[in-house]
Each structure stands twice: as structure tokens, then as C-alpha cells.
Design an enzyme around this catalytic site. Structure first.
Site, PDB file in Angstrom:
ATOM      1  N   ASN A   7       0.658 -14.543   0.836  1.00 24.30           N
ATOM      2  CA  ASN A   7       1.624 -14.695  -0.690  1.00 24.30           C
ATOM      3  C   ASN A   7       1.811 -16.067  -1.053  1.00 24.30           C
ATOM      4  O   ASN A   7       2.305 -17.014   0.009  1.00 24.30           O
ATOM      5  CB  ASN A   7       2.952 -14.021  -0.252  1.00 24.30           C
ATOM      6  CG  ASN A   7       4.047 -14.243  -1.186  1.00 24.30           C
ATOM      7  OD1 ASN A   7       3.975 -15.006  -1.986  1.00 24.30           O
ATOM      8  ND2 ASN A   7       4.749 -13.161  -1.467  1.00 24.30           N
ATOM      9  N   GLU A  34       1.875 -12.738  -5.369  1.00 26.65           N
ATOM     10  CA  GLU A  34       2.750 -13.679  -6.020  1.00 26.65           C
ATOM     11  C   GLU A  34       2.127 -15.010  -6.919  1.00 26.65           C
ATOM     12  O   GLU A  34       2.424 -16.101  -6.479  1.00 26.65           O
ATOM     13  CB  GLU A  34       4.080 -14.180  -5.206  1.00 26.65           C
ATOM     14  CG  GLU A  34       5.241 -13.225  -5.102  1.00 26.65           C
ATOM     15  CD  GLU A  34       6.447 -13.946  -4.716  1.00 26.65           C
ATOM     16  OE1 GLU A  34       6.745 -14.143  -3.477  1.00 26.65           O
ATOM     17  OE2 GLU A  34       6.999 -14.314  -5.806  1.00 26.65           O
ATOM     18  N   ASP A 147       1.770  -8.538   0.847  1.00 30.57           N
ATOM     19  CA  ASP A 147       3.229  -8.592   1.393  1.00 30.57           C
ATOM     20  C   ASP A 147       3.797  -7.347   1.016  1.00 30.57           C
ATOM     21  O   ASP A 147       4.063  -6.823   0.061  1.00 30.57           O
ATOM     22  CB  ASP A 147       3.636  -9.652   0.385  1.00 30.57           C
ATOM     23  CG  ASP A 147       5.270  -9.915   0.511  1.00 30.57           C
ATOM     24  OD1 ASP A 147       5.802  -9.357   1.466  1.00 30.57           O
ATOM     25  OD2 ASP A 147       5.800 -10.626  -0.207  1.00 30.57           O
ATOM     26  N   ASN A 149       6.830  -6.637   1.991  1.00 30.94           N
ATOM     27  CA  ASN A 149       8.308  -6.852   1.852  1.00 30.94           C
ATOM     28  C   ASN A 149       9.146  -5.806   2.906  1.00 30.94           C
ATOM     29  O   ASN A 149      10.115  -5.208   2.503  1.00 30.94           O
ATOM     30  CB  ASN A 149       8.814  -6.584   0.700  1.00 30.94           C
ATOM     31  CG  ASN A 149       8.916  -8.012  -0.110  1.00 30.94           C
ATOM     32  OD1 ASN A 149       9.359  -9.068   0.435  1.00 30.94           O
ATOM     33  ND2 ASN A 149       8.482  -8.103  -1.282  1.00 30.94           N
ATOM     34  N   ASP A 218       3.962  -9.288   6.219  1.00 33.94           N
ATOM     35  CA  ASP A 218       2.762  -9.481   5.758  1.00 33.94           C
ATOM     36  C   ASP A 218       1.904  -8.665   6.615  1.00 33.94           C
ATOM     37  O   ASP A 218       1.823  -8.843   7.476  1.00 33.94           O
ATOM     38  CB  ASP A 218       2.396 -10.771   5.128  1.00 33.94           C
ATOM     39  CG  ASP A 218       3.035 -11.743   4.360  1.00 33.94           C
ATOM     40  OD1 ASP A 218       2.741 -11.492   3.217  1.00 33.94           O
ATOM     41  OD2 ASP A 218       4.124 -12.145   4.987  1.00 33.94           O
ATOM     42  N   ASP A 247       6.587 -20.023   1.144  1.00 31.75           N
ATOM     43  CA  ASP A 247       7.473 -19.646   2.261  1.00 31.75           C
ATOM     44  C   ASP A 247       6.647 -18.272   3.121  1.00 31.75           C
ATOM     45  O   ASP A 247       7.370 -18.148   4.451  1.00 31.75           O
ATOM     46  CB  ASP A 247       8.748 -19.042   1.862  1.00 31.75           C
ATOM     47  CG  ASP A 247       8.861 -18.051   0.549  1.00 31.75           C
ATOM     48  OD1 ASP A 247       7.692 -17.983   0.025  1.00 31.75           O
ATOM     49  OD2 ASP A 247       9.937 -17.559  -0.257  1.00 31.75           O
ATOM     50  N   HIS A 248       5.700 -18.122   2.899  1.00 31.86           N
ATOM     51  CA  HIS A 248       4.953 -16.999   3.645  1.00 31.86           C
ATOM     52  C   HIS A 248       3.664 -17.926   4.412  1.00 31.86           C
ATOM     53  O   HIS A 248       3.219 -19.008   3.788  1.00 31.86           O
ATOM     54  CB  HIS A 248       4.083 -16.228   2.819  1.00 31.86           C
ATOM     55  CG  HIS A 248       4.771 -15.030   2.156  1.00 31.86           C
ATOM     56  ND1 HIS A 248       5.184 -14.018   2.636  1.00 31.86           N
ATOM     57  CD2 HIS A 248       5.978 -15.245   1.187  1.00 31.86           C
ATOM     58  CE1 HIS A 248       6.134 -13.194   2.152  1.00 31.86           C
ATOM     59  NE2 HIS A 248       6.413 -13.928   1.049  1.00 31.86           N
TER      60      HIS A 248
END
Length: 261
Positions: A7, A34, A147, A149, A218, A247-248
Site C-alpha cells: 500500500n 492506494e 490491504d 484493513n 496487509d 504508513d504501510h
DNA sequence: ATGTCTGCGATGCGCAGA
């Protein structure tokens, strides 16, 4: 063969980091989420320059998914989940690469929960689960990466009690993930590291990376064709420490599979 | 509750989404 999911949180803003990672980690196939870029703003040339072919499903501002391959052309099978023609989010793309089927997904975050965004998350999850069942029925080697989530268990979060009011850790989210896996999928990271704390995401807030306050959201789900072919699975944690990073962190698996060039 | 990134639209920042 090495397959990765990442991501990127903005494919253009992240381009230096993405290219450096692709060079250093050199996955044969990479699923990106993303993109946060419209279809025409995907940085195809820079990615082709590294030897990859790519398909992507862009969207202005939000979402966006891509599949990169340097072991054969990704031949698109679909670019949305079936079941809701009114869902216009770019969150799913699926391709054949040689004899592999790769689904790249970006499951809705679902916050704030409860609420309409959480309802959308669960509805999307339901559609994914229905589609995943059909993929298994095809009896072809399938990988669903991306991802999700979802924090699958308490083991997958640094401090479970901090996340009980979050859509990523709501019982409905965890149950939906468990139900999906139970169809016959293997959670590759967990299979290779049954006892280990593994994180793939660290918030930008509150020095989460510095404190290793991470989440495992993930995931790689593998059909049973890979039961004896999964060689390794891990997280490229170092990427999370780079300047101007997502941030991933990227997640990857290594499978015993002939690379046809 | 806070916090920090991203991309976008209309500015020199605020907003939404995560």
C-alpha cells in the site's frame, strides 16, 4: 518466484520510495494499493524502465490498485468485484500472469464504525468472499493479496485494547476475515510465522513506527495449490523507516514456481 | 481526544480520508 503487496499511499508522491523498493527487493510480481491517482496519472514509464509491465485501476484522489509483473504480461480478468455496479471505488483488479491468477485488493477502511462506511466495508467484504469462493471453485492457483484493513487476531496488533473501537478490529471485521480464510485459503504470513508478532502498518501518528506500535493488515491468501510451494514470507520493514515513506511496509512471499520469461 | 500523512481545490490553507 517472489510476489509482493504494498500500500503505497499515493503512487506519485511515493514514486522515489516505490522505485527504490522495486530495485532493492525486486519482486517478480507486485500488487499496489492506494494509488490516489487518476488512470492517466499512473507513472507507467518509470515502472516500465525497471522492467515491469503493469495494469492498474486508477481513481482521482482516492483508492486505486495496480498489478506489476516482470515475468509475463498481466492479462486483466476484471477490474471490480462483481455484485454492485454502483460501487465505483477502484479497489480491486485481477489478472492472469502465465498460469497464476492474482487478485489485488484494497478493502475499505470502514471507520468511523459503526456507520455507513462500516456498512460499506462489510458489504464489500461479502462481495469479496463470494468472489473468492468462485475462484476456489475454478481450481486454479490463485493469490489474493492486498490491504484487507483487518487485524485478524489479538496477536496482530501491538495493543489490542486500543483498537476495540476501530473498524479494523471490530468483531464483524475479524469474523468476515476468518470466514473468508475458512473457505480454504492459507494466510501465508501467519503460516510461515505461527508464533511471531508481525506488523505491516504503523500509523503516522504518535511515533508509532519508533515505538513499533504496528498492525498486521496487509495479507496474502493462497489457494491450496501452494500448500507445498510456499518457501518464505516476510515484511520489508526497513522500507517503513525510509524518508517520505508510506504508513504501510511491503509484504512478500516466495513460492516454488517456474518463472517463464 | 490527540496525532500525521496524502491529494485536491482554490489559494497561500482547509478539507476529506485514512
Amino acid at each position: 518466484m517472489k510476489i509482493a503487496t504494498y500500500n503505497v499511499n499515493g503512487v506519485n508522491g511515493r514514486l522515489p520510495v516505490l522505485l527504490r523498493w522495486l530495485k532493492e527487493s525486486a519482486p517478480d510480481i507486485a500488487c499496489l494499493q492506494e494509488l490516489k491517482a487518476p488512470q492517466e496519472k499512473f507513472p507507467l514509464q518509470a515502472i516500465e524502465d525497471l522492467g515491469y509491465q503493469a495494469i492498474w485501476h486508477g481513481q482521482k484522489s482516492w483508492n486505486g490498485v495496480a498489478i506489476l509483473s516482470k515475468v509475463g504480461e498481466p492479462v486483466e480478468v476484471r477490474r471490480a468485484l462483481p455484485g454492485d455496479p454502483e460501487d465505483l471505488h477502484s479497489r480491486y483488479i485481477e489478472a492472469n500472469i502465465n498460469d497464476l491468477r492474482i487478485g489485488c485488493l484494497y478493502l475499505p477502511n470502514g471507520n468511523p464504525a459503526p456507520g455507513p462506511k462500516f456498512d460499506y466495508k462489510l458489504a464489500w467484504f461479502k462481495r469479496l468472499t463470494a468472489h473468492a469462493k468462485k475462484l476456489l471453485a475454478e481450481d486454479i492457483p490463485v493469490i489474493l493479496a492486498g490491504d484487507y484493513n483487518v487485524i485478524p487476531t489479538e496477536m496482530d496488533v501491538y495493543k489490542p485494547e486500543s483498537w476495540t473501537k476501530d473498524a479494523l478490529f471490530f468483531p464483524e471485521s475479524r469474523e468476515a476475515y476468518a470466514k473468508l480464510v475458512k473457505q480454504g485459503w492459507t494466510d501465508a504470513l501467519r503460516k510461515m510465522h505461527p508464533e511471531e508478532k508481525i506488523y505491516t502498518f504503523w500509523d503516522y501518528f504518535r511515533n508509532a513506527w519508533g515505538r513499533n506500535a504496528g498492525l498486521r493488515i496487509d495479507h496474502f491468501l493462497l489457494s491450496n495449490h501452494f500448500d507445498k510451494k510456499l518457501l518464505a514470507a516476510d515484511v520489508d520493514r526497513q522500507v517503513r523507516g525510509w524518508e517520505k515513506t508510506s504508513d504501510h511496509a511491503p509484504v512478500w512471499i516466495e513460492i516454488k514456481h517456474a518463472v517463464k520469461k
